[in-house]
Each structure stands twice: as C-alpha cells, then as structure tokens.
Design a protein around this motif. Structure first.
Motif, mmCIF file in Angstrom:
data_model
loop_
_atom_site.group_PDB
_atom_site.id
_atom_site.type_symbol
_atom_site.label_atom_id
_atom_site.label_comp_id
_atom_site.label_asym_id
_atom_site.label_seq_id
_atom_site.Cartn_x
_atom_site.Cartn_y
_atom_site.Cartn_z
ATOM 1 N N GLY A 1 7.290 -44.439 39.749
ATOM 2 C CA GLY A 1 6.214 -43.617 39.227
ATOM 3 C C GLY A 1 4.904 -44.149 39.763
ATOM 4 N N MET B 1 -8.011 -42.371 33.732
ATOM 5 C CA MET B 1 -7.394 -42.171 32.419
ATOM 6 C C MET B 1 -8.107 -42.999 31.340
ATOM 7 S SD MET B 1 -3.837 -44.334 32.825
ATOM 8 C CE MET B 1 -3.143 -43.831 31.264
ATOM 9 N N PRO C 1 6.761 -35.181 31.126
ATOM 10 C CA PRO C 1 5.437 -34.827 31.672
ATOM 11 C C PRO C 1 4.790 -35.935 32.513
ATOM 12 C CG PRO C 1 5.506 -34.629 29.261
ATOM 13 C CD PRO C 1 6.714 -35.385 29.677
ATOM 14 N N THR C 2 5.420 -37.106 32.608
ATOM 15 C CA THR C 2 4.807 -38.215 33.354
ATOM 16 C C THR C 2 4.502 -37.791 34.790
ATOM 17 O OG1 THR C 2 6.176 -39.709 32.069
ATOM 18 C CG2 THR C 2 5.053 -40.646 33.981
ATOM 19 N N TYR D 1 6.851 -40.417 24.626
ATOM 20 C CA TYR D 1 6.240 -39.125 24.285
ATOM 21 C C TYR D 1 6.553 -38.728 22.854
ATOM 22 C CZ TYR D 1 4.857 -38.607 29.051
ATOM 23 O OH TYR D 1 4.236 -38.814 30.246
ATOM 24 N N TRP E 1 4.762 -49.738 33.940
ATOM 25 C CA TRP E 1 4.189 -48.985 32.819
ATOM 26 C C TRP E 1 5.324 -48.430 31.977
ATOM 27 C CZ3 TRP E 1 4.429 -43.620 31.618
ATOM 28 C CH2 TRP E 1 3.582 -43.236 30.574
ATOM 29 N N PHE F 1 3.444 -39.678 43.061
ATOM 30 C CA PHE F 1 3.390 -38.272 42.639
ATOM 31 C C PHE F 1 2.391 -37.498 43.508
ATOM 32 C CE2 PHE F 1 4.792 -40.165 38.507
ATOM 33 C CZ PHE F 1 5.906 -39.381 38.276
ATOM 34 N N TRP G 1 -8.832 -46.902 31.491
ATOM 35 C CA TRP G 1 -9.996 -47.447 32.213
ATOM 36 C C TRP G 1 -11.287 -47.163 31.459
ATOM 37 C CZ3 TRP G 1 -7.929 -50.881 34.931
ATOM 38 C CH2 TRP G 1 -6.715 -50.663 35.580
ATOM 39 N N ASN H 1 -5.250 -42.577 40.030
ATOM 40 C CA ASN H 1 -5.436 -43.523 38.931
ATOM 41 C C ASN H 1 -5.281 -44.995 39.350
ATOM 42 O OD1 ASN H 1 -5.819 -44.369 36.356
ATOM 43 N ND2 ASN H 1 -3.863 -43.588 35.561
ATOM 44 N N LEU H 2 -6.346 -45.762 39.112
ATOM 45 C CA LEU H 2 -6.406 -47.160 39.539
ATOM 46 C C LEU H 2 -7.669 -47.774 38.934
ATOM 47 C CD1 LEU H 2 -4.583 -48.660 41.631
ATOM 48 C CD2 LEU H 2 -6.298 -48.193 43.343
ATOM 49 N N ALA I 1 0.526 -43.272 40.131
ATOM 50 C CA ALA I 1 -0.267 -42.125 40.574
ATOM 51 C C ALA I 1 -0.015 -41.754 42.035
ATOM 52 C CB ALA I 1 -1.737 -42.438 40.346
ATOM 53 N N PHE J 1 3.665 -53.292 39.652
ATOM 54 C CA PHE J 1 2.984 -52.690 38.497
ATOM 55 C C PHE J 1 4.039 -51.987 37.643
ATOM 56 C CE2 PHE J 1 0.958 -48.708 36.835
ATOM 57 C CZ PHE J 1 0.184 -49.307 35.865
ATOM 58 N N ALA K 1 4.167 -47.437 40.712
ATOM 59 C CA ALA K 1 4.716 -48.084 39.512
ATOM 60 C C ALA K 1 6.227 -48.055 39.425
ATOM 61 C CB ALA K 1 4.151 -47.389 38.273
ATOM 62 N N ASP L 1 -1.100 -36.477 38.172
ATOM 63 C CA ASP L 1 -1.188 -36.999 39.544
ATOM 64 C C ASP L 1 -0.661 -35.968 40.536
ATOM 65 O OD1 ASP L 1 -1.851 -39.525 38.299
ATOM 66 O OD2 ASP L 1 0.274 -39.646 37.829
ATOM 67 N N SER M 1 -2.068 -46.226 41.952
ATOM 68 C CA SER M 1 -1.019 -47.133 41.479
ATOM 69 C C SER M 1 0.340 -46.680 41.991
ATOM 70 C CB SER M 1 -1.003 -47.143 39.942
ATOM 71 O OG SER M 1 -0.717 -45.844 39.442
HETATM 72 P P1 AMP Z 1 0.031 -39.099 34.324
HETATM 73 O O1 AMP Z 1 1.215 -38.630 33.523
HETATM 74 O O2 AMP Z 1 -0.441 -38.110 35.323
HETATM 75 O O3 AMP Z 1 -1.051 -39.665 33.467
HETATM 76 O O4 AMP Z 1 0.545 -40.318 35.201
HETATM 77 C C1 AMP Z 1 1.460 -41.233 34.728
HETATM 78 C C2 AMP Z 1 1.652 -42.314 35.769
HETATM 79 O O5 AMP Z 1 0.477 -43.129 35.782
HETATM 80 C C3 AMP Z 1 2.826 -43.194 35.453
HETATM 81 O O6 AMP Z 1 3.798 -43.080 36.469
HETATM 82 C C4 AMP Z 1 2.234 -44.598 35.357
HETATM 83 O O7 AMP Z 1 2.945 -45.531 36.112
HETATM 84 C C5 AMP Z 1 0.843 -44.473 35.893
HETATM 85 N N1 AMP Z 1 -0.102 -45.261 35.083
HETATM 86 C C6 AMP Z 1 -0.050 -45.511 33.755
HETATM 87 N N2 AMP Z 1 -1.085 -46.282 33.367
HETATM 88 C C7 AMP Z 1 -1.811 -46.538 34.492
HETATM 89 C C8 AMP Z 1 -3.004 -47.282 34.749
HETATM 90 N N3 AMP Z 1 -3.670 -47.907 33.778
HETATM 91 N N4 AMP Z 1 -3.470 -47.312 36.008
HETATM 92 C C9 AMP Z 1 -2.837 -46.663 36.984
HETATM 93 N N5 AMP Z 1 -1.702 -45.943 36.815
HETATM 94 C C10 AMP Z 1 -1.194 -45.881 35.587
#
Ligand code: AMP
Length: 304
Positions: free
Chosen positions: A26, A149, A232-233, A86, A82, A31, A152, A124-125, A28, A80, A10, A237, A8
C-alpha cells in the motif's frame, strides 16, 4: 516530459467489515503510480522501501512502465508500515499504528533523468519531504498537486502550511478540509484553504463524491453507487494519480480539463475499493475504464 510521483510506499495491515489482510502493498505512491499509468506512460516514482518489501512488486511497476530509478532500497531497514481498521459504514477508519521506519529520515533524491518533470504529484508524505522534492527540481513543474492527511495536520501543521504555498492543487477529504480551515461549511473551508496557497482545491467525500473549487467556480462529481466496496484504502491516492495522469495526457491545465480529470480519478478510485490493497489496479483495461467513466456520465446527466 514526465509525471513524477513522490509518496509513501507501505506494507499495510487492513481490517474492514469484509475481512482482514496483513502486510499488503500500500502507501500513497503505489496506488497513485498505478492509477496514473493508465493515462500516461512516463510515470516516474521517488520513494523508499525497506528490505522486507516484496521485490515482485517492482516487476509489476516496470510492466506498467513506471520508472523506478528514483526508488531507494534500504535492505537492512524495515519498510514504512501502516495499519487501519474501518468502521461499519466504511467512511471512517481508525489508524491503529503508523511505523515510519525508513520514512523517518527519507531524503528524496531526484535522479537527473527526472528533471524533465512537468507534472508533480506530492502524494501523502512528510510535508518537509514534499517541499524538498519541489526544491530539488531545477525547473518548476507546470502543475504541482499535493495530497496529505490529518496525521500531518496533527504533527507538522506549520511545515504543511509552508509547503501549501508552493502548490497548485490540494486534494484532501472533507474531515481534513474542516480540520485545516476550522470551518464546518465546506464552501467556507474551501475559500479559506484557497487563501493558503493552492489555486485549486479538491475535497474528497468518500462515497459521496468530490468537489473541485477554483477560478471562482465549483464542480461537483458524483461517486458511483457500488454494490461491492471491499476496502477503501488508497482510494484517495488512486484518485490523485488518475487526476494528474489524465491532465498529463491532455497536456492543458484548466478548469474544464480538471472537471474531466476529477471524473477519471473518481473512476479509477471506484475500481480500487473493489478489492484489498492495489489488487484491482493491477490489470485494468482501457475498455473497462471507458465503460466506468460512461457510468459516471450517465449517473448525473439530466436535462431541464
Ligand atoms: P488513503 O486511503 O488514500 O488515505 O491512503 C491510504 C494509504 O496511505 C495506505 O496504504 C497507507 O499505507 C498510507 N498512509 C497511511 N498513513 C500515512 C502517512 N502518515 N503518511 C503517508 N502515507 C500514509
């Protein structure tokens, strides 16, 4: 030989106890690609962005030698999106909104020049999109790593279970490992998950480090106690990108190299959390990375 990352891309709204940002880059893939680029200079991305995604980011990726031929741009559609908030301990977060937009019907086109892929990171996708990427590579890559994650697992579990059969390494966090296996003990969870397809499993435990399972062995990597955890976002990834980038650099996939890859991935993730979004991953130096890795070595080195 190249490292292909599909994931993804984002625009994120993030709220942590330290602040709030809107529409930061942001997802996946950004990063993971940035992290991998510090180890390997043939990183190629597959993904989709909407018309509202900042084009300046593409310049940054090019500066990091990230090949964007596999990037689709849907000018007339929304990116996309999100948004997450936190909790005070920063280990837990709530997803407030997931706007799939361009991701909803994303068809991952693999350019001919990407067929030299030896290392594939399915960041993540949608699990079916991850599967399509595998199917479209004419030669099976030497190493396929999949990150996913809970989202899914909740809405596409059967597809995820099918895709897991085709991958070598799965990276998930502790809560997701418990959800996927139905086991509370991470050791029992790992043994169940390793029967689902992957030969190796990495369980990320946020500020408590990571566990690597495989070849009947377990490796435990610490997390660096950090004074400043801002956001932590993307840490997961970033970890996955650093992990596979390091393995692509050394060129041999075995448990011993994977242990080091877990440390390099953790080191990159420790930088990621120090600023919002991908900010901290933009301008790291090899010297800073080496010093951070040395801190990991010192942190858990002891003799009896
Ligand atoms: P993480 O903190 O490693 O889980 O990654 C967070 C990133 O995952 C964020 O920048 C989001 O944009 C992205 N993200 C959140 N939900 C999804 C999803 N369902 N599918 C793909 N990417 C996502």
């Amino acid at each position: 030989m190249s490292l292909v990352v599909i994931g993804s891309i984002a625009l994120d709204n993030i709220e942590t106890p330290f602040g709030k940002v809107e529409k930061v880059v942001g997802g996946a893939a950004p990063f993971a690609c940035l992290a991998a680029s510090y180890f390997f200079n043939k990183v190629k991305v597959v993904g989709i962005i909407g018309g509202d995604f900042p084009k300046s980011e593409l310049t940054l990726w090019k500066e990091h030698n990230i090949d964007i031929e596999g990037l689709q741009i849907a000018e007339d559609r929304k990116n996309f999106f999100w948004s997450g908030k936190y909790h005070n301990d920063m280990n837990n977060r709530d997803t407030l909104e997931t706007g799939l937009n361009v991701l909803e019907d994303f068809d991952p086109i693999i350019p001919a020049a990407y067929q030299d892929c030896e290392y594939l990171l399915l960041a993540n996708l949608t699990p079916t999109t991850q599967q399509t990427a595998i199917d479209r590579l004419k030669t099976r890559p030497k190493l396929i790593v999949l990150d996913t994650m809970n989202f899914w697992m909740d809405i596409a579990l059967d597809d995820l279970l099918a895709t897991l059969k085709s991958v070598d390494v799965l990276t998930i966090n502790d809560a997701e490992a418990r959800q996927l296996s139905g086991e509370f003990s991470l050791v029992k969870a790992a043994s169940k998950i390793l029967q689902m397809g992957p030969k190796y499993l990495i369980i990320k435990k946020g500020e408590h480090g990571a566990l690597l399972f495989g070849e009947d062995k377990i490796f435990s990597a610490p997390a660096l106690p950090l004074a400043n955890v801002f956001d932590p976002t993307g840490a997961g990834d970033t970890f996955a990108g650093g992990f596979i980038g390091y393995l692509a650099k050394v060129g041999t996939v075995n448990f011993s190299n994977m242990k080091n890859a877990v440390i390099f991935g953790s080191a990159l993730a420790s930088f990621c959390v120090e600023k919002f979004g991908t900010e901290k991953l933009k301008n790291l130096t090899q010297k800073e990375i080496a010093a951070r890795v040395e801190e990991f070595v010192q942190l858990s080195s002891f003799q009896i």
